[in-house]
Design a protein around this motif. Structure first.
Motif, PDB file in Angstrom:
ATOM      1  N   LEU A 779     -71.850 -48.322  34.647  1.00  0.00           N
ATOM      2  CA  LEU A 779     -72.822 -49.288  35.055  1.00  0.00           C
ATOM      3  C   LEU A 779     -72.285 -50.747  35.471  1.00  0.00           C
ATOM      4  CD1 LEU A 779     -74.991 -48.797  31.615  1.00  0.00           C
ATOM      5  CD2 LEU A 779     -75.289 -47.790  33.941  1.00  0.00           C
ATOM      6  N   THR A 780     -72.021 -50.726  36.867  1.00  0.00           N
ATOM      7  CA  THR A 780     -71.395 -51.631  37.481  1.00  0.00           C
ATOM      8  C   THR A 780     -72.311 -53.062  37.554  1.00  0.00           C
ATOM      9  OG1 THR A 780     -72.085 -50.999  39.580  1.00  0.00           O
ATOM     10  CG2 THR A 780     -69.909 -50.075  39.003  1.00  0.00           C
ATOM     11  N   SER A 781     -73.699 -53.045  37.317  1.00  0.00           N
ATOM     12  CA  SER A 781     -74.461 -54.062  37.401  1.00  0.00           C
ATOM     13  C   SER A 781     -74.659 -54.761  35.952  1.00  0.00           C
ATOM     14  CB  SER A 781     -75.763 -53.834  37.872  1.00  0.00           C
ATOM     15  OG  SER A 781     -75.546 -53.512  39.090  1.00  0.00           O
ATOM     16  N   LEU A 782     -73.892 -54.077  34.782  1.00  0.00           N
ATOM     17  CA  LEU A 782     -74.076 -54.575  33.660  1.00  0.00           C
ATOM     18  C   LEU A 782     -73.250 -55.828  33.326  1.00  0.00           C
ATOM     19  CD1 LEU A 782     -75.548 -53.803  30.861  1.00  0.00           C
ATOM     20  CD2 LEU A 782     -73.329 -52.600  30.134  1.00  0.00           C
ATOM     21  N   GLU A 783     -74.025 -56.819  32.817  1.00  0.00           N
ATOM     22  CA  GLU A 783     -73.541 -58.161  32.586  1.00  0.00           C
ATOM     23  C   GLU A 783     -73.331 -58.603  31.104  1.00  0.00           C
ATOM     24  OE1 GLU A 783     -75.080 -61.098  35.274  1.00  0.00           O
ATOM     25  OE2 GLU A 783     -74.876 -59.853  36.841  1.00  0.00           O
ATOM     26  N   PHE A 784     -74.403 -58.001  30.531  1.00  0.00           N
ATOM     27  CA  PHE A 784     -74.501 -58.331  29.270  1.00  0.00           C
ATOM     28  C   PHE A 784     -74.583 -56.879  28.345  1.00  0.00           C
ATOM     29  CE2 PHE A 784     -77.055 -58.858  24.991  1.00  0.00           C
ATOM     30  CZ  PHE A 784     -76.134 -60.004  24.511  1.00  0.00           C
ATOM     31  N   LEU A 785     -73.645 -56.775  27.332  1.00  0.00           N
ATOM     32  CA  LEU A 785     -73.758 -55.739  26.330  1.00  0.00           C
ATOM     33  C   LEU A 785     -73.603 -56.027  24.986  1.00  0.00           C
ATOM     34  CD1 LEU A 785     -73.759 -52.476  25.871  1.00  0.00           C
ATOM     35  CD2 LEU A 785     -71.342 -52.561  26.315  1.00  0.00           C
ATOM     36  N   ASN A 786     -74.580 -55.518  24.000  1.00  0.00           N
ATOM     37  CA  ASN A 786     -74.401 -55.796  22.483  1.00  0.00           C
ATOM     38  C   ASN A 786     -74.592 -54.540  21.821  1.00  0.00           C
ATOM     39  OD1 ASN A 786     -74.389 -56.773  20.059  1.00  0.00           O
ATOM     40  ND2 ASN A 786     -75.983 -58.542  20.426  1.00  0.00           N
ATOM     41  N   LEU A 787     -73.861 -53.988  21.192  1.00  0.00           N
ATOM     42  CA  LEU A 787     -73.795 -52.721  20.455  1.00  0.00           C
ATOM     43  C   LEU A 787     -73.575 -53.070  18.955  1.00  0.00           C
ATOM     44  CD1 LEU A 787     -72.023 -50.284  22.828  1.00  0.00           C
ATOM     45  CD2 LEU A 787     -74.576 -50.810  22.693  1.00  0.00           C
ATOM     46  N   SER A 788     -73.341 -54.349  18.704  1.00  0.00           N
ATOM     47  CA  SER A 788     -72.955 -54.714  17.438  1.00  0.00           C
ATOM     48  C   SER A 788     -74.025 -54.119  16.257  1.00  0.00           C
ATOM     49  CB  SER A 788     -72.821 -56.239  17.396  1.00  0.00           C
ATOM     50  OG  SER A 788     -73.902 -56.853  17.456  1.00  0.00           O
ATOM     51  N   HIS A 789     -73.135 -54.214  15.066  1.00  0.00           N
ATOM     52  CA  HIS A 789     -73.841 -53.657  13.757  1.00  0.00           C
ATOM     53  C   HIS A 789     -74.422 -52.637  13.791  1.00  0.00           C
ATOM     54  CE1 HIS A 789     -72.766 -57.852  12.182  1.00  0.00           C
ATOM     55  NE2 HIS A 789     -73.286 -58.206  13.279  1.00  0.00           N
ATOM     56  N   ASN A 790     -73.676 -51.522  14.277  1.00  0.00           N
ATOM     57  CA  ASN A 790     -74.275 -50.002  14.045  1.00  0.00           C
ATOM     58  C   ASN A 790     -73.231 -49.231  13.298  1.00  0.00           C
ATOM     59  OD1 ASN A 790     -76.902 -49.429  15.602  1.00  0.00           O
ATOM     60  ND2 ASN A 790     -75.782 -50.744  17.143  1.00  0.00           N
ATOM     61  N   TYR A 791     -73.087 -47.825  13.362  1.00  0.00           N
ATOM     62  CA  TYR A 791     -72.202 -47.228  12.847  1.00  0.00           C
ATOM     63  C   TYR A 791     -71.407 -46.202  13.866  1.00  0.00           C
ATOM     64  CZ  TYR A 791     -74.739 -48.289   8.950  1.00  0.00           C
ATOM     65  OH  TYR A 791     -75.446 -49.069   7.788  1.00  0.00           O
ATOM     66  N   LEU A 792     -70.960 -47.094  15.068  1.00  0.00           N
ATOM     67  CA  LEU A 792     -70.366 -46.385  16.387  1.00  0.00           C
ATOM     68  C   LEU A 792     -68.884 -46.177  15.764  1.00  0.00           C
ATOM     69  CD1 LEU A 792     -72.203 -48.214  19.049  1.00  0.00           C
ATOM     70  CD2 LEU A 792     -72.614 -45.824  18.376  1.00  0.00           C
ATOM     71  N   GLN A 793     -68.386 -45.203  16.457  1.00  0.00           N
ATOM     72  CA  GLN A 793     -66.866 -44.845  16.284  1.00  0.00           C
ATOM     73  C   GLN A 793     -66.469 -44.452  17.491  1.00  0.00           C
ATOM     74  OE1 GLN A 793     -66.912 -42.119  12.987  1.00  0.00           O
ATOM     75  NE2 GLN A 793     -68.085 -40.622  14.142  1.00  0.00           N
ATOM     76  N   GLY A 794     -65.028 -44.190  17.556  1.00  0.00           N
ATOM     77  CA  GLY A 794     -64.231 -43.503  18.541  1.00  0.00           C
ATOM     78  C   GLY A 794     -63.648 -44.547  19.624  1.00  0.00           C
ATOM     79  N   CYS A 795     -63.486 -44.158  20.645  1.00  0.00           N
ATOM     80  CA  CYS A 795     -62.894 -44.900  21.788  1.00  0.00           C
ATOM     81  C   CYS A 795     -63.751 -45.762  22.598  1.00  0.00           C
ATOM     82  CB  CYS A 795     -61.979 -44.148  22.798  1.00  0.00           C
ATOM     83  SG  CYS A 795     -60.406 -43.506  21.818  1.00  0.00           S
ATOM     84  N   ILE A 796     -63.667 -47.063  22.809  1.00  0.00           N
ATOM     85  CA  ILE A 796     -64.560 -47.758  23.808  1.00  0.00           C
ATOM     86  C   ILE A 796     -64.200 -47.345  25.242  1.00  0.00           C
ATOM     87  CG2 ILE A 796     -65.162 -50.233  24.515  1.00  0.00           C
ATOM     88  CD1 ILE A 796     -64.449 -51.123  21.484  1.00  0.00           C
ATOM     89  N   PRO A 797     -65.058 -47.075  25.876  1.00  0.00           N
ATOM     90  CA  PRO A 797     -65.062 -46.589  27.238  1.00  0.00           C
ATOM     91  C   PRO A 797     -64.501 -47.892  27.994  1.00  0.00           C
ATOM     92  CG  PRO A 797     -67.224 -46.090  26.657  1.00  0.00           C
ATOM     93  CD  PRO A 797     -66.760 -46.948  25.468  1.00  0.00           C
ATOM     94  N   GLN A 798     -63.715 -47.510  29.185  1.00  0.00           N
ATOM     95  CA  GLN A 798     -63.079 -48.419  29.917  1.00  0.00           C
ATOM     96  C   GLN A 798     -63.420 -48.309  31.288  1.00  0.00           C
ATOM     97  OE1 GLN A 798     -60.840 -50.860  28.183  1.00  0.00           O
ATOM     98  NE2 GLN A 798     -61.584 -49.593  26.641  1.00  0.00           N
ATOM     99  N   GLY A 799     -63.602 -49.556  31.986  1.00  0.00           N
ATOM    100  CA  GLY A 799     -64.240 -49.521  33.128  1.00  0.00           C
ATOM    101  C   GLY A 799     -64.115 -51.126  33.754  1.00  0.00           C
ATOM    102  N   PRO A 800     -64.719 -51.375  34.963  1.00  0.00           N
ATOM    103  CA  PRO A 800     -64.913 -52.540  35.431  1.00  0.00           C
ATOM    104  C   PRO A 800     -65.508 -53.502  34.483  1.00  0.00           C
ATOM    105  CG  PRO A 800     -64.961 -50.928  37.201  1.00  0.00           C
ATOM    106  CD  PRO A 800     -64.921 -50.257  35.941  1.00  0.00           C
TER     107      PRO A 800
END
Length: 916
Positions: A779-800
């Motif tokens: 998602l190259t247009s993504l300027e704001f991301l908020n995934l906080s306060h969930n139960y996510l796990q694993g590796c955070i994807p890497q990209g520009p």
């Protein structure tokens, strides 16, 4: 309007009427018709053939013989019925000022004449043979006489056939040879072996010399460099408007000293106006508008003392308006609008007593308005809007007793509005908005019984609206928004039955909404938003079928919404946001088939989701945020629901159960991206622009006008549960998606990676689990991301884009690893140089969408990257410390090399930036 007025001035002051027939006729018949037309000044008009027979009985046999010869041809010849209305005068000082031409065209000539029907001012283009020039010709209206004869030329000066000189014809052919489109059908008649005066399109001769050259709207592609200025010394009328003529105006233009009319408007002419234009001492009309001219207006233009109309508008002229314009004692029309002129308005203009229209708008003029303009007692139109004028409105404007239009808006004018303006009874349009005017609205405005449009918006006006405004019975448009007006809205406004637009938003008006407004059966726009209005909305407002915009947002209205919206309603926008309205959402709104914007947010409505509104195929914005809406969102089972919806905001309610998959599947307006549009466009018209508030990138922002490319789904702060439906990934036009503060669970759908233009994604404060899909890294247009306060796990994807997000985007997810959280993630190595380059490119790539249309500043990218290197000391049972030393040495070498690459990359970036 401006150009149309100038056209009228041209044909009134210097006109030529020409007619042509298409059969053959003997010379004696020409003389007979000439005598007949001259005799019509003294006798009643009868059919022309009858007149000829009664006047010339000795030629009756010849006429009958000629009629017999042409009898078989009459069916194929266009029949021309002519009506001419002119005034009687003994002097040749004006030309015919009204021509009516009626064509009765049998086939096969229909196509030839059809294009000229109802275009009398261009009649000379296909009828250049009968020349009635500089003549006040007294002629009663003829009735039903048929001119089936051929070429006929009539001149009071007893001129017959005219032939252009060989020199003139050759010179014009040489100029034509320079055109880039040699196959121009309109100029096909320009042949070397033909008679230029008789046969050439657009050429008119007088005394055997070219007098008029009118080649307008003829698709000429060329320049004026080869124009035969020196070969046309008797040219009086030159009109080359509405072509594709480029290049500059040659200084040789000054050779045409007999010119009375010069029209070069609507071409591609560039460069400056040559000072030699001041040599055209006889010039009465100068029209060069609609080109690419630049530079100053030459002072030599002041030598054109015979000038009656000057139109240099729609160019890029700069510098000041020359004071030499004060020499134009005969000037009636002055059009200099839409240029880059600066400086003050010359006081000398105020002494041109013949001026009737002044258009100086859309420039960079500054200083005060000269009081001398109050001397122009013939002035009917004064337009000075969209400049940088300051100071007071001159008191002398009270003397402009013939003024019908006064446009002063969008300047820096201050002081109070003149009481004297209220006594300019001919006024039909008064534009004073977008200034810094203060004080009260003059009660004298009640005298302006002819006023149709009144603009007082965007000033600092205070006190109450005077009841005398209700006397403006001709008023159609009333703008009073964005002032400091107080008091109640006059009840008597309901008497202005012609009113179509009334805006009073952004004031301090109080009291109740007058029920008399429902009497305004022509009302289309009613905007009373952002005031302190109280009470209920009159139920009768739902019956105003003409109403297109009803905006009462941010008041203190109570009660329920009108429930009687009927079939056939014209309503397009309904904005009642930010009041204290209660009850249910009227189901009768489904009758408003033209509805595009519905904003009922921040009220106390207590209802379920109005799925019935899904049948409104034009609806683009649905905002129900911050109410007491509740329950699940269930489909009606209809095939079409909300097909054109672009903004849906249901946040801060109590909607429950699963997310409405069936609703999301029907949002066809969000399934495609219009590739032909590179920037957002606006809904609305020149009188009103919609606005909504959306939450984007963590901020509450106001979109001043609804953008056709702006798409939002905000279902945050509800009680939704279950999984995020994968169908959301099909809505590829979404720019803002907010599902935060719900009870959603399960994994994040990988299909969200298809949202190629999404700029803000907020899934925070849910119960989401599993890993973050790697597809989100695209998602190259993504300027704001908020995934906080969930139960996510694993590796955070890497990209520009993911390299630009900080730790707070992921906080509250203890199982996440990788950049930018502190835990490592297997063999995931974050490249410092890659991040630096990406961050620099991200900063370079600005989001034009938000820069152009948001009123608030948006959150930017991260300010830097901190890399922490942690080495865990293992207990080495073998005691071989060389192994650890070698690892440390290799790590040290890698860090040094990365720092060098980073510095080199930054230097390369700065050099490239400097070159740009």
């Amino acid at each position: 309007m401006v150009h149309k007025m100038a056209d009228k001035a041209h044909y009134h002051d210097y006109g030529v009427l020409m007619l042509q027939q298409v059969a053959n006729m003997t010379q004696s018949q020409q003389q007979l018709q000439h005598n007949a037309l001259m005799m019509q000044q003294q006798m009643a008009i009868v059919p022309l053939q009858h007149q000829i027979a009664s006047m010339t009985q000795h030629n009756e046999g010849e006429i009958q013989e000629q009629e017999a010869q042409n009898q078989e041809d009459i069916a194929d010849v266009p029949q021309l019925q002519l009506q001419i209305h002119v005034c009687v005068s003994s002097k040749c000082n004006q030309v015919i000022h009204q021509i009516k031409m009626l064509l009765s065209v049998p086939s096969p000539k229909e196509q030839f004449f059809h294009q000229w029907k109802n275009i009398p001012y261009q009649v000379e283009r296909f009828m250049p043979k009968i020349n009635i020039k500089c003549l006040r010709w007294s002629m009663p209206s003829p009735e039903n006489y048929w001119l089936w004869s051929t070429t006929l030329e009539i001149r009071i000066e007893n001129q017959t056939f005219a032939f252009a000189s060989t020199e003139e014809a050759i010179a014009l052919l040489k100029w034509k040879a320079t055109f880039k489109n040699q196959n121009n059908s309109l100029l096909a008649s320009w042949m070397p072996n033909s008679n230029a005066c008789r046969d050439w399109y657009g050429v008119i001769c007088f005394n055997d010399r070219v007098n008029t050259l009118t080649i307008t709207n003829s698709s000429i592609i060329g320049t004026l460099y080869a124009f035969p200025f020196s070969s046309l010394p008797f040219l009086e009328h030159l009109d080359l408007s509405r072509n594709n003529i480029s290049g500059t105006i040659p200084p040789e233009i000054g050779i045409l000293t007999n010119l009375v009319y010069l029209g070069l408007n609507i071409n591609q002419i560039s460069g400056t106006i040559p000072p030699q234009i001041g040599s055209l001492a006889k010039l009465q009309i100068l029209r060069i508008f609609g080109n690419n001219l630049n530079g100053p207006i030459p002072g030599e233009i002041g030598y054109l003392r015979s000038l009656r109309a000057l139109d240099l508008s729609d160019n890029s002229l700069s510098g000041s308006i020359p004071a030499s314009l004060g020499n134009f004692n005969n000037l009636s029309l002055l059009y200099l609008y839409n240029n880059q002129l600066s400086g003050s308005i010359p006081e000398e203009i105020g002494y041109l007593r013949s001026l009737t229209e002044i258009f100086l708008n859309r420039n960079f003029l500054n200083g005060s308005i000269p009081s001398s303009l109050g001397n122009l007692n013939h002035l009917s139109i004064l337009c000075l809007y969209d400049n940088h004028l300051s100071g007071f409105i001159p008191a002398s404007f009270g003397n402009l007793n013939n003024l019908s239009i006064l446009c002063l808006y969008d300047n820096h004018l201050s002081g109070s509005i003149l009481e004297e303006i209220g006594y300019l009874r001919p006024l039909t349009m008064l534009f004073l908005g977008m200034n810094s005017l203060n004080g009260s609205i003059p009660a004298s405005f009640g005298n302006l019984r002819n006023l149709q449009e009144l603009y007082l918006n965007d000033n600092n006006l205070t006190e109450e609206i005077p009841s005398s405004v209700c006397n403006l019975t001709s008023l159609e448009v009333l703008f009073m928004s964005r002032n400091n007006l107080t008091g109640k809205i006059p009840q008597c406004l309901g008497n202005i039955i012609r009113l179509k637009v009334m805006t009073m938003s952004h004031n301090n008006l109080s009291g109740e909404i007058p029920s008399s407004i429902s009497n305004l059966t022509s009302l289309q726009i009613l905007d009373l938003g952002r005031n302190n209005l109280e009470g209920a909305i009159p139920q009768c407002f739902g019956n105003i079928r003409s109403l297109q915009v009803f905006d009462m947002h941010n008041n203190k209205l109570t009660g329920t919404l009108p429930t009687n919206y009927s079939i056939g309603s014209s309503l397009i926008s309904l904005n009642l946001h930010g009041n204290k309205l209660e009850g249910k959402i009227p189901r009768s709104l489904a009758n408003c088939k033209k509805l595009q914007v519905l904003d009922l947010g921040e009220n106390h409505l207590n209802d379920t989701f109005p799925m019935l509104l899904g049948t409104l195929t034009e609806l683009r914005v649905l905002r129900l945020t911050s109410n007491k809406l509740h329950g699940p969102i269930r489909s009606l089972g209809a095939e079409i629901m909300f097909p054109n919806l672009r903004i849906i905001d249901l946040s801060y309610n109590a909607f429950s159960k699963a997310l409405p998959t069936s609703l999301l599947q029907n949002l066809k307006g969000m399934r495609t991206i219009d590739q032909t549009m590179d920037k957002p466009s606006y809904e609305g018209d020149g009188y009103y622009q919609d606005s909504v508030v959306v939450v984007s990138k963590g901020l509450k922002l106001e979109v001043v006008r609804i953008l056709s490319l702006y798409t939002v789904i905000d279902l945050s702060n509800n009680k939704f549960e279950g999984y995020i439906p994968g169908v959301l990934g099909d809505l590829i036009a979404i720019r803002v998606l907010n599902l935060s503060h719900n009870g959603l669970q399960g994994p994040i759908p990988p299909s969200l990676g298809s949202l190629s233009v999404v700029e803000s994604l907020d899934l925070s404060f849910n119960h989401l689990s599993g890993e973050i899909p790697q597809q989100l890294a695209s998602l190259t247009s993504l300027e704001f991301l908020n995934l906080s306060h969930n139960y996510l796990q694993g590796c955070i994807p890497q990209g520009p884009q993911f390299h630009t997000f900080e730790g707070n985007s992921y906080e509250g997810n203890d199982g996440l690893r990788g950049f930018p959280v502190s835990k490592g993630c297997g063999n995931d190595h974050v490249s410092e140089i890659n991040y630096t380059v990406s961050a620099l490119e991200d900063q370079e790539r600005n989001s034009e969408f938000f820069n152009d249309f948001w009123k608030a500043a948006l959150m930017g990218y991260g300010s830097g990257l901190c890399i922490g290197l942690s080495i865990i000391y293992f207990m080495i049972s073998t005691g071989n410390m060389k192994w650890l030393a070698r690892i440390i040495e290799e790590l040290e070498h890698k860090i040094i090399m990365r720092r060098r690459k980073k510095r080199q990359s930054q230097r390369n970036y700065r050099r490239r930036d400097n070159r740009f």
